[in-house]
Design a protein around this motif. Structure first.
Motif, PDB file in Angstrom:
ATOM      1  N   GLN A  27      47.280  27.740  39.889  1.00 21.63           N
ATOM      2  CA  GLN A  27      46.570  28.269  41.033  1.00 21.63           C
ATOM      3  C   GLN A  27      46.585  27.317  42.229  1.00 21.63           C
ATOM      4  O   GLN A  27      46.234  27.703  43.327  1.00 21.63           O
ATOM      5  CB  GLN A  27      45.152  28.656  40.631  1.00 21.63           C
ATOM      6  N   HIS A  37      50.365  35.185  47.166  1.00 28.22           N
ATOM      7  CA  HIS A  37      49.919  36.025  46.054  1.00 28.22           C
ATOM      8  C   HIS A  37      49.440  35.080  44.964  1.00 28.22           C
ATOM      9  O   HIS A  37      50.165  34.200  44.541  1.00 28.22           O
ATOM     10  CB  HIS A  37      51.065  36.892  45.552  1.00 28.22           C
ATOM     11  N   ARG A  38      48.251  35.275  44.524  1.00 31.30           N
ATOM     12  CA  ARG A  38      47.684  34.370  43.527  1.00 31.30           C
ATOM     13  C   ARG A  38      48.532  34.364  42.257  1.00 31.30           C
ATOM     14  O   ARG A  38      48.708  35.383  41.605  1.00 31.30           O
ATOM     15  CB  ARG A  38      46.257  34.801  43.207  1.00 31.30           C
ATOM     16  N   HIS A  74      41.896  37.835  38.879  1.00 31.84           N
ATOM     17  CA  HIS A  74      41.671  36.842  37.836  1.00 31.84           C
ATOM     18  C   HIS A  74      40.185  36.813  37.513  1.00 31.84           C
ATOM     19  O   HIS A  74      39.342  37.096  38.357  1.00 31.84           O
ATOM     20  CB  HIS A  74      42.170  35.466  38.321  1.00 31.84           C
ATOM     21  N   GLN A  96      37.501  35.133  40.010  1.00 31.50           N
ATOM     22  CA  GLN A  96      37.426  35.452  41.438  1.00 31.50           C
ATOM     23  C   GLN A  96      36.090  36.053  41.780  1.00 31.50           C
ATOM     24  O   GLN A  96      35.455  36.705  41.033  1.00 31.50           O
ATOM     25  CB  GLN A  96      38.525  36.450  41.837  1.00 31.50           C
TER      26      GLN A  96
END
Length: 146
Positions: A58, A64-65, A143, A146
């Motif tokens: 991360q 884009h994660r 995720h 988040q």
């Protein structure tokens, strides 16, 4: 008897063709395992999840994660729930590595560049990602933290 032998030879050829990237995947997975990640075999792939791996992934620069990444026959994911959600998508990438072998990385990057030059999103418009979304099905990108 021949069909079984033929399938084994075909699988061996696919594994060898994708091996340069699988080695890179192992080089990423092994230090991650030393720092708490879990490595397990699933079919013809190795899946590496959890530990410090999620935090490392991360931190990578990316619009884009990044939740999962496939390198040859090694799939890296931030955690086990992410692996579960993304497995079908990532297995499409495994098949792409088996087809393209050492040319997959350059082909993927050139496709991303081409899409960028056309004013499109380098990830979402990339033909390899579109195929993975189409064949691997949609997945939740959110995720758990988040």
């Amino acid at each position: 008897m021949r069909p079984i032998r033929s399938r084994r030879l075909t699988l061996a050829a696919r594994l060898l063709w994708a091996a340069p990237y699988s080695v890179l995947g192992l080089l990423a997975a092994l230090p991650a395992c030393a720092l708490g990640a879990r490595l397990r075999r699933s079919g013809r792939t190795l899946e590496c999840t959890g530990g410090q791996l999620g935090r490392w992934m991360q931190r990578l620069p990316n619009r884009h994660r990044l939740v999962a990444l496939t390198l040859g026959h090694v799939i890296l994911a931030v955690d086990a729930p992410a692996m579960q959600r993304l497995r079908a998508h990532e297995l499409v990438h495994v098949r792409q590595y088996e087809l393209w072998g050492p040319f997959f990385g350059p082909a993927y990057l050139l496709e991303s560049l081409w899409q960028t030059l056309r004013g499109r999103d380098a990830y979402l418009a990339n033909r390899f990602e579109r195929e993975a979304y189409a064949k691997g099905g949609p997945f939740l990108t959110k995720h758990h933290d988040q």
